[in-house]
Design a protein around this motif. Structure first.
Motif, PDB file in Angstrom:
ATOM      1  N   LYS A   9       6.371  -0.319 -12.727  1.00 35.95           N
ATOM      2  CA  LYS A   9       4.971  -0.396 -13.103  1.00 35.95           C
ATOM      3  C   LYS A   9       4.860  -0.648 -14.600  1.00 35.95           C
TER       4      LYS A   9
ATOM      5  N   SER B 157       2.774  -3.217 -17.578  1.00 36.09           N
ATOM      6  CA  SER B 157       1.757  -4.225 -17.790  1.00 36.09           C
ATOM      7  C   SER B 157       2.349  -5.418 -18.511  1.00 36.09           C
TER       8      SER B 157
ATOM      9  N   TYR C  55       6.111  -8.084  -0.622  1.00 37.84           N
ATOM     10  CA  TYR C  55       4.786  -7.564  -0.959  1.00 37.84           C
ATOM     11  C   TYR C  55       3.732  -8.402  -0.256  1.00 37.84           C
TER      12      TYR C  55
ATOM     13  N   LYS D 123      -2.561  -6.086  -0.856  1.00 32.95           N
ATOM     14  CA  LYS D 123      -3.230  -6.224  -2.144  1.00 32.95           C
ATOM     15  C   LYS D 123      -3.895  -4.910  -2.535  1.00 32.95           C
ATOM     16  N   GLY D 124      -3.815  -4.622  -3.819  1.00 36.77           N
ATOM     17  CA  GLY D 124      -4.487  -3.430  -4.319  1.00 36.77           C
ATOM     18  C   GLY D 124      -5.931  -3.755  -4.644  1.00 36.77           C
TER      19      GLY D 124
ATOM     20  N   ASN E 213      -6.696  -6.736  -7.059  1.00 33.73           N
ATOM     21  CA  ASN E 213      -6.039  -6.839  -8.370  1.00 33.73           C
ATOM     22  C   ASN E 213      -4.543  -7.017  -8.225  1.00 33.73           C
TER      23      ASN E 213
ATOM     24  N   GLN F 268       0.167  -4.876  -4.364  1.00 30.47           N
ATOM     25  CA  GLN F 268       0.487  -3.505  -4.755  1.00 30.47           C
ATOM     26  C   GLN F 268       1.403  -2.801  -3.762  1.00 30.47           C
ATOM     27  N   GLY F 269       1.669  -3.448  -2.630  1.00 23.60           N
ATOM     28  CA  GLY F 269       2.496  -2.747  -1.663  1.00 23.60           C
ATOM     29  C   GLY F 269       3.059  -3.687  -0.619  1.00 23.60           C
TER      30      GLY F 269
ATOM     31  N   GLY G 129       1.709   1.331  -3.897  1.00 21.63           N
ATOM     32  CA  GLY G 129       1.235   1.529  -5.260  1.00 21.63           C
ATOM     33  C   GLY G 129       2.159   1.031  -6.340  1.00 21.63           C
ATOM     34  N   VAL G 130       3.096   0.130  -6.012  1.00 25.59           N
ATOM     35  CA  VAL G 130       3.986  -0.436  -7.023  1.00 25.59           C
ATOM     36  C   VAL G 130       3.586  -1.894  -7.217  1.00 25.59           C
ATOM     37  N   PRO G 131       3.024  -2.238  -8.351  1.00 23.76           N
ATOM     38  CA  PRO G 131       2.543  -3.618  -8.539  1.00 23.76           C
ATOM     39  C   PRO G 131       3.693  -4.614  -8.501  1.00 23.76           C
TER      40      PRO G 131
ATOM     41  N   ASP H 101       5.106  -8.183  -9.579  1.00 30.30           N
ATOM     42  CA  ASP H 101       4.893  -9.221 -10.565  1.00 30.30           C
ATOM     43  C   ASP H 101       6.157 -10.046 -10.665  1.00 30.30           C
TER      44      ASP H 101
END
Lengths: 366, 95
Positions: free
Chosen positions: A39, A41, A312, A315-316, A323, A326-327, A356-358, A360
């Motif tokens: 996690k 940014s 994944y 979507k969160g 956003n 997310q999972g 809950g783990v974004p 990317d």
């Protein structure tokens, strides 16, 4: 939509089956932890699959900090020293805090670096020389000329993406292959840990000792597409583990009573591990609705190998809007490599739920 | 005559090249940068730029030849990108 997501999560929970056995579980946990994107940014913290940090090159100097009460506190300072903005150096301090801890004190004049503190140094370099050859640019120029004439637009403002998205087949065929940046990242960190243990079974005298262990990560990565990233890395980690706790019953003075105490008996044991990993992250589907990050990891010291595939697709939501991913689920296979044969697939295979783990693609670039 | 260029880059990476007719780079600019290069009349030059980023980005290029020359009208370019991107542009010019 929310009901569908909840139902999907419940279905995933039912499907979870962990069949891995044996002493490789600890290694598997490490592999899973390093394979699942962390996690972080875009601008703040950036970690490669190999726990090497590749922070943002966008700002000349940046200082970020996080504090999680009862868990850890972390501060990162990054600096871009050159005009080309393709070199970044950084330093970080991370301290683990006890479950009741409300503040972090990574350093004191009396004791120096506090136990549970990790000090890290990071160096990152982006190699990018995209200048086209004469032939390649001539082809682009020819394609752009045709595109601008056909669309009656300013020739000088026509770009590669304009032609790729709206050009004719003939115009697209002339587009050159673009050179993507290659990323080099090196991080070296030192962690101080303290132990209390006994070595004399008669006196049970406590010995306090502190150890500093290194953690080295190096990775090389490159963009495979606008939404894809391939990275190869090596990591070395050292750690000390406490001896087994043993309960002792001792006379309590001359009272005739006894006292029971549990002590780690024996000095801590040093453990090291060398790992090589190869990971490819990519997003697919409309609106990048699916993300994957298959990773192959080989433990040179532990004599194990693991193949993980996080997928994944959940979507969160934030403020009622999607956003990002997310999972999802993670498929994994772990095997020993020291006896020349692989563990049967059914014994080494496991499925985990990612919540809950974004996700990317460019975790390694952030 | 001189060609003066200024580049801006917010959220991404930009490289701009001015290349002469021998294929040699006579000016290279990166991100937030500016530079001036002398041009020889009658020679053809290549104006080439590349951008990439892993998120939203905003780029700008402003170029002007002094004294004014019909072979290179003032160039004022800007573009925004949403999400990860990799792009390039360029053109030949003769002063």
């Amino acid at each position: 939509m929310k009901k569908i997501m909840v139902t999907l999560c419940l279905v995933m929970v039912v499907l979870i089956a962990k069949t891995q056995k044996g002493p490789q579980e600890a290694f598997q946990n490490e592999v899973v932890e390093s394979a699942v994107p962390l996690k972080h940014s875009l601008i703040k913290n950036s970690y490669s699959p190999f726990k090497a940090k590749l922070s943002s090159f966008m700002t000349k100097i940046s200082l970020t900090s996080t504090f999680s009460e009862g868990e850890n506190a972390r501060a990162d300072l990054s600096y871009v020293p050159n005009k080309d903005s393709n070199v970044l150096v950084g330093i970080s301090v991370d301290q683990k805090i006890g479950s009741t801890g409300g503040q972090a004190t990574p350093f004191t004049l009396a004791e120096g670096i506090s136990a549970g503190t990790t000090v890290g140094f990071n160096f990152a370099y982006i190699h990018w020389k995209p200048k086209l050859s004469s032939v390649a640019f001539n082809n682009f120029n020819q394609s752009a000329d045709a595109f601008a004439k056909r669309n009656n637009t300013d020739r000088r403002s026509v770009t590669y993406i304009d032609i790729r998205n709206n050009g004719t087949d003939e115009e697209k065929k002339l587009l050159p292959r673009l050179k993507n940046p290659v990323f080099f990242n090196l991080s070296v960190a030192f962690t101080k840990t303290s132990f209390s243990f006994a070595t004399d079974s008669v006196t049970l005298e406590a010995n306090d000792a502190s150890y500093i262990t290194p953690n080295i990560n190096f990775s090389v990565g490159m963009l495979t597409s606008v939404t894809g990233y391939l990275a190869l890395g090596y990591s070395y980690a050292g750690a000390y583990t406490a001896a087994t706790d043993i309960s002792f019953t001792s006379p309590f003075g001359t009272s005739g009573n006894f006292v029971n105490q549990t002590i780690a008996f024996g000095a801590p044991e040093k453990q090291t591990d060398n790992k090589i990993s190869l990971q490819w992250s990519n997003m697919f589907g409309a609106s990048s609705s699916i993300g994957i990050a298959p990773t192959f990891t080989v433990g040179l010291t532990s004599k194990t190998a693991a193949l993980t595939l996080p997928v994944y697709f959940i979507k969160g939501m934030a403020d009622g809007k999607p956003n990002g991913l997310q999972g999802g689920i993670q498929l994994g296979y772990l095997t020993a490599t020291d006896n020349g044969s692989l563990i049967p697939f059914k014994d080494g295979f496991g499925v985990q739920l990612i919540i809950g783990v974004p996700f990317d693609v460019f975790t390694a670039l952030k | 005559m001189n060609l003066s260029i200024a580049t801006t880059s917010i959220g991404g990476h930009l490289i701009l090249y001015i290349i002469d007719d021998n294929g040699a780079t006579i000016l290279k600019l990166r991100n937030f940068d500016s530079g001036t290069v002398m041009l020889m009349p009658g020679h053809t030059y290549r104006f080439e730029w590349h951008v990439w980023g892993i998120g939203d980005a905003d780029y700008g290029i402003q170029a002007i030849v002094d004294p004014d020359n019909p072979g290179f009208p003032p160039f004022n370019y800007s573009k925004q990108y949403t999400g990860a991107h990799r792009d390039m542009g360029g053109f030949f010019f003769t002063v």
